[in-house]
Scaffold this active site. Structure first.
Site, PDB file in Angstrom:
ATOM      1  N   LYS A  96       0.834  -1.200   0.000  1.00 17.09           N
ATOM      2  CA  LYS A  96       0.000   0.000   0.000  1.00 17.09           C
ATOM      3  C   LYS A  96       0.877   1.263   0.000  1.00 17.09           C
ATOM      4  O   LYS A  96       2.099   1.172   0.225  1.00 17.09           O
ATOM      5  CB  LYS A  96      -0.933  -0.050   1.215  1.00 17.09           C
ATOM      6  N   TYR A 136     -12.288  -2.845  -3.101  1.00 17.60           N
ATOM      7  CA  TYR A 136     -12.803  -2.927  -1.730  1.00 17.60           C
ATOM      8  C   TYR A 136     -14.331  -2.860  -1.675  1.00 17.60           C
ATOM      9  O   TYR A 136     -14.890  -2.424  -0.669  1.00 17.60           O
ATOM     10  CB  TYR A 136     -12.197  -1.803  -0.884  1.00 17.60           C
ATOM     11  N   ASN A 199      -1.806  -0.118   7.212  1.00 17.61           N
ATOM     12  CA  ASN A 199      -1.266  -1.447   7.553  1.00 17.61           C
ATOM     13  C   ASN A 199      -0.419  -2.081   6.445  1.00 17.61           C
ATOM     14  O   ASN A 199      -0.271  -3.290   6.359  1.00 17.61           O
ATOM     15  CB  ASN A 199      -2.368  -2.384   8.055  1.00 17.61           C
ATOM     16  N   HIS A 202      -1.678  -5.511   1.385  1.00 16.77           N
ATOM     17  CA  HIS A 202      -2.921  -6.257   1.167  1.00 16.77           C
ATOM     18  C   HIS A 202      -2.583  -7.660   0.677  1.00 16.77           C
ATOM     19  O   HIS A 202      -1.632  -7.848  -0.075  1.00 16.77           O
ATOM     20  CB  HIS A 202      -3.768  -5.544   0.093  1.00 16.77           C
ATOM     21  N   GLU A 213      -8.704 -10.751  -8.331  1.00 17.32           N
ATOM     22  CA  GLU A 213      -7.935  -9.523  -8.165  1.00 17.32           C
ATOM     23  C   GLU A 213      -6.803  -9.434  -9.189  1.00 17.32           C
ATOM     24  O   GLU A 213      -6.476  -8.354  -9.671  1.00 17.32           O
ATOM     25  CB  GLU A 213      -7.406  -9.432  -6.728  1.00 17.32           C
TER      26      GLU A 213
HETATM   27  P1  DAT Z   1      -7.436  -7.220   5.462  1.00 17.07           P
HETATM   28  O1  DAT Z   1      -6.655  -6.125   4.777  1.00 17.07           O
HETATM   29  O2  DAT Z   1      -6.691  -7.767   6.643  1.00 17.07           O
HETATM   30  O3  DAT Z   1      -7.916  -8.286   4.518  1.00 17.07           O
HETATM   31  P2  DAT Z   1     -10.156  -6.210   5.468  1.00 17.07           P
HETATM   32  O4  DAT Z   1     -10.316  -6.836   4.140  1.00 17.07           O
HETATM   33  O5  DAT Z   1     -11.186  -6.494   6.517  1.00 17.07           O
HETATM   34  O6  DAT Z   1      -8.733  -6.556   6.114  1.00 17.07           O
HETATM   35  O7  DAT Z   1     -10.104  -4.628   5.298  1.00 17.07           O
HETATM   36  C1  DAT Z   1      -9.436  -4.042   4.207  1.00 17.07           C
HETATM   37  C2  DAT Z   1      -8.678  -2.843   4.703  1.00 17.07           C
HETATM   38  O8  DAT Z   1      -9.610  -1.881   5.205  1.00 17.07           O
HETATM   39  C3  DAT Z   1      -7.744  -3.102   5.869  1.00 17.07           C
HETATM   40  O9  DAT Z   1      -6.512  -3.609   5.429  1.00 17.07           O
HETATM   41  C4  DAT Z   1      -7.622  -1.764   6.453  1.00 17.07           C
HETATM   42  C5  DAT Z   1      -9.012  -1.178   6.288  1.00 17.07           C
HETATM   43  N1  DAT Z   1      -9.813  -1.411   7.500  1.00 17.07           N
HETATM   44  C6  DAT Z   1     -10.398  -2.552   7.903  1.00 17.07           C
HETATM   45  N2  DAT Z   1     -11.030  -2.409   9.060  1.00 17.07           N
HETATM   46  C7  DAT Z   1     -10.848  -1.116   9.415  1.00 17.07           C
HETATM   47  C8  DAT Z   1     -11.257  -0.321  10.528  1.00 17.07           C
HETATM   48  N3  DAT Z   1     -12.000  -0.820  11.532  1.00 17.07           N
HETATM   49  N4  DAT Z   1     -10.854   0.975  10.552  1.00 17.07           N
HETATM   50  C9  DAT Z   1     -10.147   1.510   9.569  1.00 17.07           C
HETATM   51  N5  DAT Z   1      -9.715   0.814   8.481  1.00 17.07           N
HETATM   52  C10 DAT Z   1     -10.069  -0.475   8.405  1.00 17.07           C
HETATM   53 MG    MG Z   2      -9.307  -8.159   2.933  1.00 18.16          MG
END
Ligand code: DAT
Ligand code: MG
Length: 222
Positions: A96, A136, A199, A202, A213
């Site tokens: 990212k 997303y 974070n 991805h 994807e």
């Molecule tokens: P991951 O990236 O671990 O697959 P995800 O698909 O649930 O997690 O979410 C995609 C991204 O969205 C994640 O990397 C960071 C953001 N995100 C997820 N939950 C969040 C939250 N509670 N607050 C802010 N950003 C969040």
């Molecule tokens: Mg995810």
């Protein structure tokens, strides 16, 4: 065979000898003697793995003349070679914008490579808003969605396709929990990040999404 590129650092390696070795290796699923002999011959030419190296000649059966006739399986583990014999998955990994800006691309690639996965595609890319939203789309209803899109489009990302046996789940383990403060030490997020909204990386969450994807989303964009 492509998988054997892992040996290729030495200029003394002959491609043809590696190819013949790999062909025999695959046929030797039933474990024939010629399998071992061919392997020994080809590894002898590798400067990184000298003929006497215990890395490949670790079975006593290979060094003891009386035991040479026995059918044996050498103790060899090359993840990319194993991958050529089993079902291979692919996953989409994306560094990212914060990971790119912080210079973590090499670190992330290195962790996946060291695990034994194969990088099959890579590009530095400025993600447009529509693609970020499509990527997303499952999170569209979440309150953080607008900030997430803003973040992903805030700077270049590094898009990567990786392949290997079990690569989807394994890459997710290497990446760690979504919230870096809950990610285990030793994982990418656990070691390199502190905020969920920053974070670093991805990883696809299923083999189907890995395919989608890579094939339908990110490789369509120039
Ligand atoms: P991951 O990236 O671990 O697959 P995800 O698909 O649930 O997690 O979410 C995609 C991204 O969205 C994640 O990397 C960071 C953001 N995100 C997820 N939950 C969040 C939250 N509670 N607050 C802010 N950003 C969040
Ligand atoms: Mg995810």
């Amino acid at each position: 065979m492509e998988a054997l590129a892992v040996f290729g650092g030495s200029p003394r390696v002959s491609t043809s000898s590696l190819q013949s070795a790999s062909a025999t290796i695959i046929r030797s699923g039933n474990g024939s003697l010629s399998y071992t002999q061919n392997l020994t011959l080809s590894t002898r030419h590798l400067s990184a793995f000298h003929g006497s190296s215990s890395l490949f000649l670790c079975s006593p059966s290979l060094s003891h003349p009386k035991r040479r006739a026995r059918k044996i399986r050498p103790n060899i583990f090359l993840p990319t070679l194993i991958a050529s014999m089993e079902d291979v998955e692919e996953t989409y990994i994306m560094v990212k914008p914060d990971g790119v800006q912080r210079g973590l691309v090499g670190e992330i690639i290195s962790r996946l490579e060291k695990k034994g996965f194969k990088l099959t595609g890579l590009k530095l890319f400025q993600c447009p808003q529509e693609l970020a939203e499509e990527h997303y789309k499952d999170l569209q209803a979440k309150p953080f969605f607008p900030k997430l899109i803003q973040y992903i489009t805030s700077g270049p990302v590094v898009c990567m396709a990786w392949e290997g046996v079990g690569v989807v789940a394994s890459a997710r383990k290497l990446i760690g929990a979504t919230n870096p403060l809950q990610a285990e030490p030793g994982t990418i997020r656990g070691d390199l990040a502190v905020q969920t909204g920053r974070n670093v990386v991805h990883g696809s969450d299923s083999p189907e999404n890995g395919k989608r994807e890579i094939e339908a989303l990110w490789t369509m964009m120039n």
